[in-house]
Design an enzyme around this catalytic site. Structure first.
Site, PDB file in Angstrom:
ATOM      1  N   SER A  14       0.852  -1.199   0.000  1.00  0.00           N
ATOM      2  CA  SER A  14       0.000   0.000   0.000  1.00  0.00           C
ATOM      3  C   SER A  14       0.882   1.240   0.000  1.00  0.00           C
ATOM      4  O   SER A  14       2.011   1.201   0.501  1.00  0.00           O
ATOM      5  CB  SER A  14      -0.859   0.031   1.261  1.00  0.00           C
ATOM      6  OG  SER A  14      -0.053   0.334   2.386  1.00  0.00           O
ATOM      7  N   ASP A  15       0.370   2.332  -0.557  1.00  0.00           N
ATOM      8  CA  ASP A  15       1.032   3.593  -0.244  1.00  0.00           C
ATOM      9  C   ASP A  15       0.833   3.809   1.257  1.00  0.00           C
ATOM     10  O   ASP A  15      -0.056   3.208   1.868  1.00  0.00           O
ATOM     11  CB  ASP A  15       0.471   4.760  -1.068  1.00  0.00           C
ATOM     12  CG  ASP A  15       1.439   5.945  -1.073  1.00  0.00           C
ATOM     13  OD1 ASP A  15       2.331   5.986  -0.198  1.00  0.00           O
ATOM     14  OD2 ASP A  15       1.307   6.831  -1.932  1.00  0.00           O
ATOM     15  N   TRP A  16       1.669   4.653   1.823  1.00  0.00           N
ATOM     16  CA  TRP A  16       1.706   4.774   3.294  1.00  0.00           C
ATOM     17  C   TRP A  16       0.391   5.344   3.836  1.00  0.00           C
ATOM     18  O   TRP A  16       0.095   6.520   3.692  1.00  0.00           O
ATOM     19  CB  TRP A  16       2.911   5.608   3.694  1.00  0.00           C
ATOM     20  CG  TRP A  16       4.136   4.791   4.003  1.00  0.00           C
ATOM     21  CD1 TRP A  16       4.911   4.913   5.129  1.00  0.00           C
ATOM     22  CD2 TRP A  16       4.734   3.726   3.248  1.00  0.00           C
ATOM     23  NE1 TRP A  16       5.933   3.980   5.103  1.00  0.00           N
ATOM     24  CE2 TRP A  16       5.854   3.244   3.974  1.00  0.00           C
ATOM     25  CE3 TRP A  16       4.427   3.106   2.043  1.00  0.00           C
ATOM     26  CZ2 TRP A  16       6.653   2.193   3.537  1.00  0.00           C
ATOM     27  CZ3 TRP A  16       5.223   2.059   1.592  1.00  0.00           C
ATOM     28  CH2 TRP A  16       6.323   1.615   2.330  1.00  0.00           C
TER      29      TRP A  16
END
Ligand code: BGC
Length: 747
Positions: free
Chosen positions: A233-235
């Site tokens: 995932s993106d953060w």
């Protein structure tokens, strides 16, 4: 990394893990590392993309906490302009060496999102407005990086083309632009370079968060493109952990205080999530850790001086000489004045998660002094926040008046370009424009050197200055690279990977950016970047693909030959000047007889070639058959049309030097005929057409058949309804005819 998983035990590692341990593998231990499990060590992921940002202390993903020194290579805005896959591969290798030396298993990059609007605050982190350029260059960087045993994370998948409301906005995109523009580059990198990980974006795509978009993360990415790595995932992009895992998101980053793991465990226990789905995610994580562990080398180091030299070389290859009336290159003994704070205090990268702490930093001012052997006269002219005092202006004018030639450094202040928000406009700061006017009035021999992460408006002054050097954000070696180009140590060879419009209002997404109420509609469809300006014949300041050199090139004897897997274009290119230089030969395709909307010209291949003064080289550009395809929404697949394909070979999208045409044998998509098929569709059908013609020719419609305008009027009418109205043909007969036609139809 504490230890490595022996390959033999990797498969069995999963079997010995508890439910909690498996869930643990699918989320972070902290900001930058994964969790250990018995037999599975932790690995580190760090930003990315144009350097290694390993934080020393503190944890954040916006570049706030300090990080260990690393080479700051040119950001993507510059590397994209190099049009040089071999160079990006070398930069990738260097990034891999540094990541390995720091014990990093995955470097979070490259970012290959399309530059949809010049306003996107993160355009400095993206390569191009064209998916072929971003795909080819992105693939090269991934190849280089992964050759060092360090994984890439191709990001941000997908359609993260703006920063406004990036964590919630839905990018609403029709199927063809989604496939042909926004996913195309990702597809190429996945298929060609096999990144170990892909990072989902924050936004929603057509209403569904990409982090839990099964169509995107599984049907397209894995089933169609064959991706077998980890989706991270993106953060902070995960909204619903269970839905995300089900959709194909293996690793949720960063840590969530155990919440994500607990949700997965509870869902399995409640029978809402099949444990095999978790097993799949955990197994992919084990495989990633195995690959990273195999690449790890605690004794690894790197040659910082060699990497700095590469950063400078890459920067020089990325600078685009937009305009030159002959004033450049400068002689080393020419008395110059340097004006502009940016020459002394360079802006060399963008803000946010990609912020690198450089090992060294060159300023153009110092490097000009080093190259020429004398310190040039200097005036700051403005402060780097964009403001200027009357005294600064007066000093600059006085300095300019006394010089033979002025090098005026202008650019966008750092505060205006960052991850997390978009730009308000594409203007240079007003104080800099005023300074330019004052300096130009004092000394017309004023060369403008730009530092900017996204394009700036040049109309208004570009006609009045003798030369413009587009210096983007060039990384830590940018100062030297600018000096090298200004003084002809290097002949410029960068080309625009994005169009510079005359006005922001001309740009394709202008009326649909950044959207409203959580949605942004990609109303320009396929016509992104130069595809838009060309289709609408809109004047631009500098077109896609443009860039001058200190030498000149002539094209001759272009030819093209078709085979089963694509087209090979050959053209002779002669360096007709007196300096060695590199040319970027670009091949654009056009499909004049296409039945679907196509770009007037679409980049289908390019090659960057170094040619010695006076030398002629035969340049070959290979275009795979896939590049000629469009996405057919009826068949839900790529389709190559039969017919003429015009290949325009040139030095920019608007500087076409030669055109050749080839005949392509494509595929037919024939939708089955029904009573709702139009008369024109039925008549065009090879089986049904002649039979219907024959039937009509003898019936009451015979008169109409002889009247072209009547035929034209009726062409779009559904055949079933026409027959019912006329009452002369038995509907059962029509059914029979259609069934027979469909029986003969191509599968
Ligand atoms: C950015 C990513 C980055 C991540 C980790 C996010 O805010 O969008 O590009 O890799 O943070 O820093």
């Amino acid at each position: 990394m504490s230890s490595t998983i022996p390959a033999a035990t990797a498969d069995s590692a999963l079997a010995g893990l508890s439910l909690e341990q498996k869930a643990g593998l699918t989320s972070g231990q902290d900001f930058w590392t994964t969790k250990e499990a018995p037999g599975v060590p932790s690995i580190m992921l760090t930003d990315g993309p144009h350097g290694v940002r390993k934080q020393r202390a503190g944890s954040d993903h916006m570049g706030i906490a300090d990080s260990v020194p690393a080479t700051c290579f040119p950001p993507a805005v510059a590397l994209g302009s190099s049009f040089d896959p071999a160079l990006l591969e070398r930069v990738g290798v260097a990034l891999g060496e540094e990541a390995r030396a720091e014990g990093v298993g995955v470097l979070l990059g490259p970012g290959i999102n399309i530059k949809r609007s010049p306003l996107c605050g993160r355009n400095f982190e993206y390569l191009s407005e064209d998916p072929l350029v971003s795909g080819m260059l992105g693939a090269a960087l991934v190849r280089g990086l992964q050759s060092q045993g360090v994984g890439a994370s191709l990001k941000h998948f997908a359609a993260n083309n703006q920063e406004t409301d990036r964590m919630r906005v839905s990018a609403d995109i029709d199927e063809r632009p989604l496939r042909e523009i926004y996913l195309r580059g990702f597809q190429r990198v996945v298929e060609e370079a096999k990144p170990w990980t892909v990072m989902c974006s924050y936004n929603r795509l057509n209403g569904v968060y990409t982090s839990q978009n099964r169509w995107l993360l599984t049907s397209v990415l894995r089933d169609e493109w064959g991706f077998d790595g980890v989706v991270v995932s993106d953060w902070g992009a995960v909204v619903d952990r269970v839905a995300a895992l089900r959709a194909g998101l293996d690793l949720a980053m960063p840590a969530s205080n155990g919440r994500a793991d607990a949700e997965l465990v509870a869902a399995v226990r409640a029978g809402e999530l099949d444990e095999s789905v978790l097993d799949t995610g955990a197994a992919r994580m084990i495989d990633l850790v195995r690959k990273a562990s195999m690449g790890a080398d605690a004794s690894a180091g790197y040659d910082a001086a060699a990497h700095h030299a590469l950063a400078r070389e890459a920067a020089a290859a990325s600078i685009v000489l937009l305009k030159n009336d002959g004033i450049l290159p400068l002689g080393r003994s020419a008395p110059v004045a340097v004006i502009g704070e940016l020459a002394r205090t360079p802006r060399y990268q963008g803000a946010g998660s990609s912020l690198i702490n450089p090992t060294k930093l060159e300023s153009a001012l110092d490097e000009i002094a080093a190259l020429t052997g004398s310190r040039p006269a200097f005036a700051a002219g403005y402060s780097n926040d964009g403001s200027a005092t009357a005294q600064q202006t007066a000093d600059a004018v006085a300095t300019a008046s006394a010089a033979q030639t002025v090098l005026l450094f202008l650019g966008v202040p750092a505060e205006q370009e960052s991850e997390g928000f978009d730009r308000d406009d594409i203007e240079l700061p007003a104080a800099q424009v005023e300074l330019l006017e004052a300096v130009l009035a004092a000394n017309p021999r004023t060369v403008v050197v730009l530092s900017n992460g996204g394009v700036v408006r040049l109309s208004g002054f570009s006609e009045r200055v003798p030369a413009i050097v587009e210096g983007w954000l060039l990384g830590q070696g940018g100062g030297g690279a600018i000096a090298d180009v200004l003084y002809g140590v290097v002949s410029p060879s960068g080309r625009l990977a994005e169009t510079i419009p005359v006005r922001l209002e001309d740009s394709p997404a202008y009326l649909d950016f950044p959207g409203e109420h959580g949605h942004v509609r990609y109303g320009e469809g396929l016509f992104v970047g130069y595809r838009w300006y060309d289709a609408r014949a809109i004047d631009v300041s500098y077109p896609f693909g443009h860039g001058l050199s200190y030498t000149s090139f002539e094209y001759s004897d272009a030819s093209a030959s078709v085979d089963a897997t694509g087209v090979t274009v050959r053209v002779g290119v002669t360096n007709t000047g007196s300096r060695d230089g590199a040319e970027v030969v670009q091949v654009y395709s056009e499909f004049p007889g296409s039945a679907v909307a196509r770009a007037a010209r679409q980049l289908s291949g390019f090659a960057k070639v170094m040619i010695a003064a006076g030398e002629r080289r035969e340049v070959e550009v290979r275009i795979s058959r896939d590049e000629l395809a469009y996405w057919d929404t009826r068949a839900s697949r790529w389709m190559v049309e039969s017919g003429a394909c015009t290949l325009s070979i040139g030095a920019s999208s608007r500087d076409i030097r030669s055109t050749v045409s080839v005949e392509i044998v494509g595929e037919e998509v024939r939708a089955p005929l029904t009573a709702e098929s139009s008369i024109a569709e039925v008549l065009a059908h090879p089986v049904a057409g002649p039979l219907v013609m024959q039937a009509l020719a003898t019936g009451p419609a015979a008169e109409m058949m002889d009247d072209p305008s009547a035929m034209r009027m009726m062409a779009a009418a559904p055949i079933g309804r026409m027959i019912a109205m006329a009452g002369t043909v038995d509907p059962a007969q029509l059914e029979q005819l259609l069934a027979a036609a469909n029986g003969h139809a191509a599968p």
